[in-house]
Design a protein around this motif. Sequence first.
Motif, mmCIF file in Angstrom:
data_model
loop_
_atom_site.group_PDB
_atom_site.id
_atom_site.type_symbol
_atom_site.label_atom_id
_atom_site.label_comp_id
_atom_site.label_asym_id
_atom_site.label_seq_id
_atom_site.Cartn_x
_atom_site.Cartn_y
_atom_site.Cartn_z
ATOM 1 N N LEU A 108 -13.989 13.278 -3.997
ATOM 2 C CA LEU A 108 -13.646 13.689 -2.757
ATOM 3 C C LEU A 108 -13.604 15.108 -2.281
ATOM 4 O O LEU A 108 -14.015 15.563 -1.189
ATOM 5 N N ASN A 109 -13.266 15.816 -3.292
ATOM 6 C CA ASN A 109 -13.355 17.202 -3.059
ATOM 7 C C ASN A 109 -14.649 17.753 -2.778
ATOM 8 O O ASN A 109 -14.993 18.782 -1.903
ATOM 9 N N GLU A 110 -15.557 17.212 -3.555
ATOM 10 C CA GLU A 110 -16.963 17.864 -3.427
ATOM 11 C C GLU A 110 -17.593 17.369 -1.975
ATOM 12 O O GLU A 110 -18.447 18.001 -1.486
ATOM 13 N N ALA A 111 -17.093 16.255 -1.461
ATOM 14 C CA ALA A 111 -17.538 15.631 -0.141
ATOM 15 C C ALA A 111 -16.744 16.490 0.875
ATOM 16 O O ALA A 111 -16.891 16.118 2.148
ATOM 17 N N GLY A 112 -15.870 17.328 0.531
ATOM 18 C CA GLY A 112 -14.970 18.138 1.526
ATOM 19 C C GLY A 112 -13.922 17.223 1.988
ATOM 20 O O GLY A 112 -13.479 17.525 3.311
ATOM 21 N N LEU A 113 -13.372 16.191 1.393
ATOM 22 C CA LEU A 113 -12.378 15.152 1.855
ATOM 23 C C LEU A 113 -11.250 15.281 1.144
ATOM 24 O O LEU A 113 -10.601 14.538 0.722
ATOM 25 N N ARG A 114 -10.729 16.548 1.016
ATOM 26 C CA ARG A 114 -9.412 16.918 0.397
ATOM 27 C C ARG A 114 -8.135 16.346 1.163
ATOM 28 O O ARG A 114 -7.151 15.975 0.421
ATOM 29 N N HIS A 115 -8.422 16.054 2.231
ATOM 30 C CA HIS A 115 -7.342 15.536 3.380
ATOM 31 C C HIS A 115 -7.186 14.112 3.136
ATOM 32 O O HIS A 115 -6.365 13.455 3.464
ATOM 33 N N ALA A 116 -8.079 13.408 2.252
ATOM 34 C CA ALA A 116 -7.955 11.941 2.123
ATOM 35 C C ALA A 116 -6.643 11.681 1.469
ATOM 36 O O ALA A 116 -6.234 12.446 0.499
ATOM 37 N N MET A 117 -6.285 10.450 2.024
ATOM 38 C CA MET A 117 -4.735 10.013 1.368
ATOM 39 C C MET A 117 -5.249 8.888 0.393
ATOM 40 O O MET A 117 -5.726 7.798 0.543
ATOM 41 N N VAL A 118 -5.098 9.216 -0.863
ATOM 42 C CA VAL A 118 -5.293 8.269 -1.965
ATOM 43 C C VAL A 118 -4.001 7.667 -2.673
ATOM 44 O O VAL A 118 -3.052 8.078 -2.900
ATOM 45 N N LEU A 119 -4.051 6.281 -2.461
ATOM 46 C CA LEU A 119 -2.772 5.396 -2.926
ATOM 47 C C LEU A 119 -3.026 5.587 -4.377
ATOM 48 O O LEU A 119 -3.843 5.851 -4.935
ATOM 49 N N PRO A 120 -1.670 5.233 -5.134
ATOM 50 C CA PRO A 120 -1.815 4.914 -6.522
ATOM 51 C C PRO A 120 -2.638 3.733 -6.939
ATOM 52 O O PRO A 120 -3.004 2.837 -6.119
ATOM 53 N N PRO A 121 -3.065 3.759 -8.274
ATOM 54 C CA PRO A 121 -3.844 2.393 -8.668
ATOM 55 C C PRO A 121 -2.700 1.074 -8.465
ATOM 56 O O PRO A 121 -1.659 1.373 -8.404
ATOM 57 N N VAL A 122 -3.426 -0.042 -8.466
ATOM 58 C CA VAL A 122 -2.604 -1.272 -8.296
ATOM 59 C C VAL A 122 -1.248 -1.164 -8.923
ATOM 60 O O VAL A 122 -0.279 -1.576 -8.183
ATOM 61 N N THR A 123 -1.298 -0.801 -10.210
ATOM 62 C CA THR A 123 0.015 -1.084 -10.963
ATOM 63 C C THR A 123 0.970 -0.105 -10.652
ATOM 64 O O THR A 123 2.188 -0.340 -10.962
ATOM 65 N N GLY A 124 0.567 0.927 -9.879
ATOM 66 C CA GLY A 124 1.765 1.851 -9.137
ATOM 67 C C GLY A 124 2.082 1.671 -8.011
ATOM 68 O O GLY A 124 2.842 2.438 -7.422
ATOM 69 N N LEU A 125 1.630 0.677 -7.327
ATOM 70 C CA LEU A 125 1.926 0.604 -5.847
ATOM 71 C C LEU A 125 3.339 -0.094 -5.721
ATOM 72 O O LEU A 125 4.090 -0.751 -6.510
ATOM 73 N N HIS A 126 3.934 0.354 -4.883
ATOM 74 C CA HIS A 126 5.568 -0.045 -4.422
ATOM 75 C C HIS A 126 5.369 -1.584 -4.434
ATOM 76 O O HIS A 126 4.625 -2.044 -3.268
ATOM 77 N N GLY A 127 6.167 -2.307 -4.892
ATOM 78 C CA GLY A 127 6.131 -3.901 -4.756
ATOM 79 C C GLY A 127 5.565 -4.441 -5.855
ATOM 80 O O GLY A 127 5.283 -5.726 -5.935
ATOM 81 N N PHE A 128 4.573 -3.855 -6.596
ATOM 82 C CA PHE A 128 3.822 -4.251 -7.766
ATOM 83 C C PHE A 128 4.507 -5.395 -8.752
ATOM 84 O O PHE A 128 4.225 -6.437 -8.917
ATOM 85 N N ILE A 129 5.551 -4.491 -9.186
ATOM 86 C CA ILE A 129 6.540 -5.269 -10.424
ATOM 87 C C ILE A 129 7.160 -6.461 -9.601
ATOM 88 O O ILE A 129 7.157 -7.689 -10.304
ATOM 89 N N PRO A 130 7.700 -6.618 -8.476
ATOM 90 C CA PRO A 130 8.379 -7.585 -7.920
ATOM 91 C C PRO A 130 7.280 -8.777 -7.581
ATOM 92 O O PRO A 130 7.659 -10.050 -7.868
ATOM 93 N N MET A 131 6.111 -8.574 -7.193
ATOM 94 C CA MET A 131 4.888 -9.529 -7.198
ATOM 95 C C MET A 131 4.695 -9.965 -8.246
ATOM 96 O O MET A 131 4.712 -11.198 -8.392
#
Length: 263
Positions: free
Chosen positions: A87-110
């Motif tokens: 992403l940095n190489e492409a000049g996209l440092r501003h991109a918003m990157v979510l956590p991997p699936v297991t780190g998403l809020h709500g993963f454990i309740p699911m």
Amino acid sequence: MPYRGKTTLLIVAHGTSVADGDPAGVLARQLRPHWNGPVTHAYMRSDPGLRSVLGKMMQAGQTARLVVVPLFFSAGYLVNDELPAILNEAGLRHAMVLPPVTGLHGFIPMVADCLATTLAARNWQAGETTLFLVPHGLKSLKEPSDEQIWQAQRIANVVPELSVKIANVEGQPSLADWRSMADRPHSMFLPLLAGGGVHARTDVPEMMALTEADEAVVLSPIGIWPELPPLILDQAQKRTRHAVVLANFTTADKFVSQSVPAG
């Protein structure tokens, strides 16, 4: 034609050599009708490759506001190092990157809801069941990683009666040795995989080698759970709203600073 005022959603996965294995593409198609903006997908180790996809998105004007969804189930090298570097190489440092699936809020309740439903359907008690988390793992692993132990503990915290074990596809402890690790009459297997690849289709069943005598149930790989797209959609929308509010606040603050004379 550039997409003005819209946020692009990009699903990024590891990649697979299986011809019809396209978990990121499947997820993108599921999310597209519910997202106000372009939705696309890319792979780190197969086609369509991430660099190529980013190039096409930039040409189409689809990267001014970008949310990246890593369809991964651990925060390893690809997520923590290689993805940000590309992403940095492409000049996209501003991109918003979510956590991997297991780190998403709500993963454990699911996961907890699915486990409860499965136990009830089989008329099993959690206290009589061993849950095997089945991550991809690494060939170099001699014991569970800190992240794997953390994931197991998170699930044990919400379903404390379960005995939760790690059983890797690659590395130790190995899925092939699950019988020696089982400490309850019943066993459940939860593949922490995107689905559609060789591991989910072939390796996991062969390593388990279940027989009719085994009191065992194998859950679908989490990457193809119907509950996952709504969870990702919710997290991506919240991240986008937060970014828009923050941007508006920053712009307004600059305007006030420039409009009010000092002193």
